[in-house]
Design a protein around this motif. Sequence first.
Motif, PDB file in Angstrom:
ATOM      1  N   ARG A 188       0.836  -1.207   0.000  1.00  0.00           N
ATOM      2  CA  ARG A 188       0.000   0.000   0.000  1.00  0.00           C
ATOM      3  C   ARG A 188       0.869   1.255   0.000  1.00  0.00           C
ATOM      4  NH1 ARG A 188      -3.209  -3.043   3.290  1.00  0.00           N
ATOM      5  NH2 ARG A 188      -2.273  -2.226   5.189  1.00  0.00           N
ATOM      6  N   LEU A 189       1.926   1.252   0.797  1.00  0.00           N
ATOM      7  CA  LEU A 189       2.826   2.407   0.842  1.00  0.00           C
ATOM      8  C   LEU A 189       3.484   2.649  -0.515  1.00  0.00           C
ATOM      9  CD1 LEU A 189       4.589   1.889   4.292  1.00  0.00           C
ATOM     10  CD2 LEU A 189       2.832   3.579   3.728  1.00  0.00           C
ATOM     11  N   ALA A 190       3.792   1.559  -1.220  1.00  0.00           N
ATOM     12  CA  ALA A 190       4.439   1.668  -2.533  1.00  0.00           C
ATOM     13  C   ALA A 190       3.414   1.795  -3.654  1.00  0.00           C
ATOM     14  CB  ALA A 190       5.315   0.444  -2.777  1.00  0.00           C
ATOM     15  N   ARG A 191       2.146   1.866  -3.296  1.00  0.00           N
ATOM     16  CA  ARG A 191       1.061   1.990  -4.274  1.00  0.00           C
ATOM     17  C   ARG A 191       1.047   0.811  -5.251  1.00  0.00           C
ATOM     18  NH1 ARG A 191       0.190   5.683  -1.002  1.00  0.00           N
ATOM     19  NH2 ARG A 191      -0.179   7.833  -1.500  1.00  0.00           N
ATOM     20  N   LEU A 192       1.227  -0.395  -4.706  1.00  0.00           N
ATOM     21  CA  LEU A 192       1.218  -1.617  -5.511  1.00  0.00           C
ATOM     22  C   LEU A 192      -0.022  -2.428  -5.166  1.00  0.00           C
ATOM     23  CD1 LEU A 192       4.930  -2.763  -5.062  1.00  0.00           C
ATOM     24  CD2 LEU A 192       3.937  -1.620  -7.040  1.00  0.00           C
ATOM     25  N   GLU A 193      -0.633  -2.988  -6.172  1.00  0.00           N
ATOM     26  CA  GLU A 193      -1.738  -3.909  -5.952  1.00  0.00           C
ATOM     27  C   GLU A 193      -1.188  -5.315  -6.094  1.00  0.00           C
ATOM     28  OE1 GLU A 193      -5.345  -3.313  -8.111  1.00  0.00           O
ATOM     29  OE2 GLU A 193      -5.103  -1.141  -8.081  1.00  0.00           O
ATOM     30  N   LEU A 194      -1.287  -6.097  -5.010  1.00  0.00           N
ATOM     31  CA  LEU A 194      -0.780  -7.461  -5.026  1.00  0.00           C
ATOM     32  C   LEU A 194      -1.911  -8.441  -4.801  1.00  0.00           C
ATOM     33  CD1 LEU A 194       2.459  -7.056  -2.859  1.00  0.00           C
ATOM     34  CD2 LEU A 194       2.261  -7.039  -5.342  1.00  0.00           C
ATOM     35  N   THR A 195      -1.832  -9.568  -5.481  1.00  0.00           N
ATOM     36  CA  THR A 195      -2.812 -10.629  -5.269  1.00  0.00           C
ATOM     37  C   THR A 195      -2.451 -11.383  -4.001  1.00  0.00           C
ATOM     38  OG1 THR A 195      -1.552 -12.270  -6.516  1.00  0.00           O
ATOM     39  CG2 THR A 195      -3.095 -10.878  -7.776  1.00  0.00           C
ATOM     40  N   ALA A 196      -3.357 -12.267  -3.566  1.00  0.00           N
ATOM     41  CA  ALA A 196      -3.109 -13.064  -2.363  1.00  0.00           C
ATOM     42  C   ALA A 196      -1.880 -13.953  -2.556  1.00  0.00           C
ATOM     43  CB  ALA A 196      -4.336 -13.898  -2.032  1.00  0.00           C
ATOM     44  N   ASP A 197      -1.733 -14.532  -3.738  1.00  0.00           N
ATOM     45  CA  ASP A 197      -0.561 -15.376  -4.003  1.00  0.00           C
ATOM     46  C   ASP A 197       0.725 -14.555  -3.964  1.00  0.00           C
ATOM     47  OD1 ASP A 197      -2.129 -17.618  -4.291  1.00  0.00           O
ATOM     48  OD2 ASP A 197      -2.269 -17.441  -6.478  1.00  0.00           O
ATOM     49  N   GLU A 198       0.674 -13.353  -4.516  1.00  0.00           N
ATOM     50  CA  GLU A 198       1.856 -12.492  -4.508  1.00  0.00           C
ATOM     51  C   GLU A 198       2.226 -12.078  -3.088  1.00  0.00           C
ATOM     52  OE1 GLU A 198       1.695 -10.235  -8.814  1.00  0.00           O
ATOM     53  OE2 GLU A 198       0.379  -9.508  -7.215  1.00  0.00           O
ATOM     54  N   LEU A 199       1.234 -11.811  -2.245  1.00  0.00           N
ATOM     55  CA  LEU A 199       1.513 -11.462  -0.847  1.00  0.00           C
ATOM     56  C   LEU A 199       2.257 -12.593  -0.150  1.00  0.00           C
ATOM     57  CD1 LEU A 199      -1.818  -9.727   0.253  1.00  0.00           C
ATOM     58  CD2 LEU A 199       0.406  -8.649  -0.095  1.00  0.00           C
ATOM     59  N   ASP A 200       1.796 -13.830  -0.338  1.00  0.00           N
ATOM     60  CA  ASP A 200       2.464 -14.973   0.273  1.00  0.00           C
ATOM     61  C   ASP A 200       3.880 -15.147  -0.287  1.00  0.00           C
ATOM     62  OD1 ASP A 200       0.239 -15.570   1.837  1.00  0.00           O
ATOM     63  OD2 ASP A 200      -0.631 -16.864   0.293  1.00  0.00           O
ATOM     64  N   HIS A 201       4.006 -15.021  -1.595  1.00  0.00           N
ATOM     65  CA  HIS A 201       5.296 -15.189  -2.257  1.00  0.00           C
ATOM     66  C   HIS A 201       6.296 -14.142  -1.774  1.00  0.00           C
ATOM     67  CE1 HIS A 201       8.091 -16.275  -5.432  1.00  0.00           C
ATOM     68  NE2 HIS A 201       8.156 -14.997  -5.785  1.00  0.00           N
ATOM     69  N   PHE A 202       5.887 -12.880  -1.764  1.00  0.00           N
ATOM     70  CA  PHE A 202       6.782 -11.806  -1.345  1.00  0.00           C
ATOM     71  C   PHE A 202       7.084 -11.861   0.148  1.00  0.00           C
ATOM     72  CE2 PHE A 202       5.187  -9.322  -5.200  1.00  0.00           C
ATOM     73  CZ  PHE A 202       6.271  -9.722  -5.959  1.00  0.00           C
ATOM     74  N   ALA A 203       6.141 -12.341   0.951  1.00  0.00           N
ATOM     75  CA  ALA A 203       6.396 -12.470   2.393  1.00  0.00           C
ATOM     76  C   ALA A 203       7.558 -13.426   2.620  1.00  0.00           C
ATOM     77  CB  ALA A 203       5.140 -12.951   3.118  1.00  0.00           C
ATOM     78  N   GLY A 204       7.574 -14.532   1.894  1.00  0.00           N
ATOM     79  CA  GLY A 204       8.680 -15.481   2.019  1.00  0.00           C
ATOM     80  C   GLY A 204       9.994 -14.888   1.550  1.00  0.00           C
ATOM     81  N   GLN A 205       9.962 -14.195   0.427  1.00  0.00           N
ATOM     82  CA  GLN A 205      11.179 -13.597  -0.101  1.00  0.00           C
ATOM     83  C   GLN A 205      11.719 -12.509   0.828  1.00  0.00           C
ATOM     84  OE1 GLN A 205      10.258 -12.281  -4.090  1.00  0.00           O
ATOM     85  NE2 GLN A 205      10.994 -14.206  -4.958  1.00  0.00           N
ATOM     86  N   LEU A 206      10.835 -11.643   1.315  1.00  0.00           N
ATOM     87  CA  LEU A 206      11.274 -10.581   2.218  1.00  0.00           C
ATOM     88  C   LEU A 206      11.816 -11.149   3.524  1.00  0.00           C
ATOM     89  CD1 LEU A 206       8.530  -7.882   1.626  1.00  0.00           C
ATOM     90  CD2 LEU A 206      10.938  -7.732   1.020  1.00  0.00           C
ATOM     91  N   ASP A 207      11.225 -12.237   3.993  1.00  0.00           N
ATOM     92  CA  ASP A 207      11.726 -12.877   5.206  1.00  0.00           C
ATOM     93  C   ASP A 207      13.141 -13.404   4.988  1.00  0.00           C
ATOM     94  OD1 ASP A 207      11.334 -13.656   7.889  1.00  0.00           O
ATOM     95  OD2 ASP A 207      11.055 -15.728   7.214  1.00  0.00           O
ATOM     96  N   ASP A 208      13.398 -13.991   3.821  1.00  0.00           N
ATOM     97  CA  ASP A 208      14.757 -14.451   3.504  1.00  0.00           C
ATOM     98  C   ASP A 208      15.743 -13.287   3.448  1.00  0.00           C
ATOM     99  OD1 ASP A 208      13.824 -17.033   3.340  1.00  0.00           O
ATOM    100  OD2 ASP A 208      13.682 -17.047   1.145  1.00  0.00           O
ATOM    101  N   ILE A 209      15.332 -12.186   2.846  1.00  0.00           N
ATOM    102  CA  ILE A 209      16.204 -11.013   2.728  1.00  0.00           C
ATOM    103  C   ILE A 209      16.514 -10.443   4.106  1.00  0.00           C
ATOM    104  CG2 ILE A 209      16.314  -8.620   1.918  1.00  0.00           C
ATOM    105  CD1 ILE A 209      14.646  -9.596  -0.538  1.00  0.00           C
ATOM    106  N   ILE A 210      15.509 -10.303   4.936  1.00  0.00           N
ATOM    107  CA  ILE A 210      15.710  -9.754   6.282  1.00  0.00           C
ATOM    108  C   ILE A 210      16.614 -10.682   7.092  1.00  0.00           C
ATOM    109  CG2 ILE A 210      14.544  -9.237   8.470  1.00  0.00           C
ATOM    110  CD1 ILE A 210      12.212  -8.158   6.731  1.00  0.00           C
ATOM    111  N   GLY A 211      16.455 -11.985   6.920  1.00  0.00           N
ATOM    112  CA  GLY A 211      17.328 -12.937   7.610  1.00  0.00           C
ATOM    113  C   GLY A 211      18.773 -12.810   7.165  1.00  0.00           C
ATOM    114  N   ALA A 212      18.998 -12.625   5.863  1.00  0.00           N
ATOM    115  CA  ALA A 212      20.362 -12.478   5.347  1.00  0.00           C
ATOM    116  C   ALA A 212      21.003 -11.197   5.870  1.00  0.00           C
ATOM    117  CB  ALA A 212      20.340 -12.485   3.819  1.00  0.00           C
ATOM    118  N   VAL A 213      20.245 -10.129   5.925  1.00  0.00           N
ATOM    119  CA  VAL A 213      20.780  -8.863   6.437  1.00  0.00           C
ATOM    120  C   VAL A 213      21.078  -8.990   7.933  1.00  0.00           C
ATOM    121  CG1 VAL A 213      20.208  -6.441   6.869  1.00  0.00           C
ATOM    122  CG2 VAL A 213      19.674  -7.477   4.660  1.00  0.00           C
TER     123      VAL A 213
END
Length: 98
Positions: free
Chosen positions: A14-39
């Motif tokens: 919402r902050l980035a003004r992006l419309e994401l589907t439910a599948d995209e939300l799940d997919h990106f949640a996993g990816q962002l979690d991996d990125i945050i873990g690596a950092v």
Amino acid sequence: MPGITREEVAHLARLARLELTADELDHFAGQLDDIIGAVARVADVATADVAPTSHPLPLTNVTRPDEVRTSLTPQQALGGAPAEQQQRFKVPRILGEE
């Protein structure tokens, strides 16, 4: 560290003004979690005896000093120009404007 939630991804979208589907939300949640873990693992590597740096090599002012030198005269600079007007390069009009 708890994983990033789907709601947090939706909030970021919402902050980035992006419309994401439910599948995209799940997919990106996993990816962002991996990125945050690596950092977060970077904090485990950093030690107190390593000085902070902005560059791996000790460089100081690698630019050359400013020196006043003679340059081309307008006649020399325009000598090879196909057309000249008021000591400037004259080029064909491209926008049809005055």
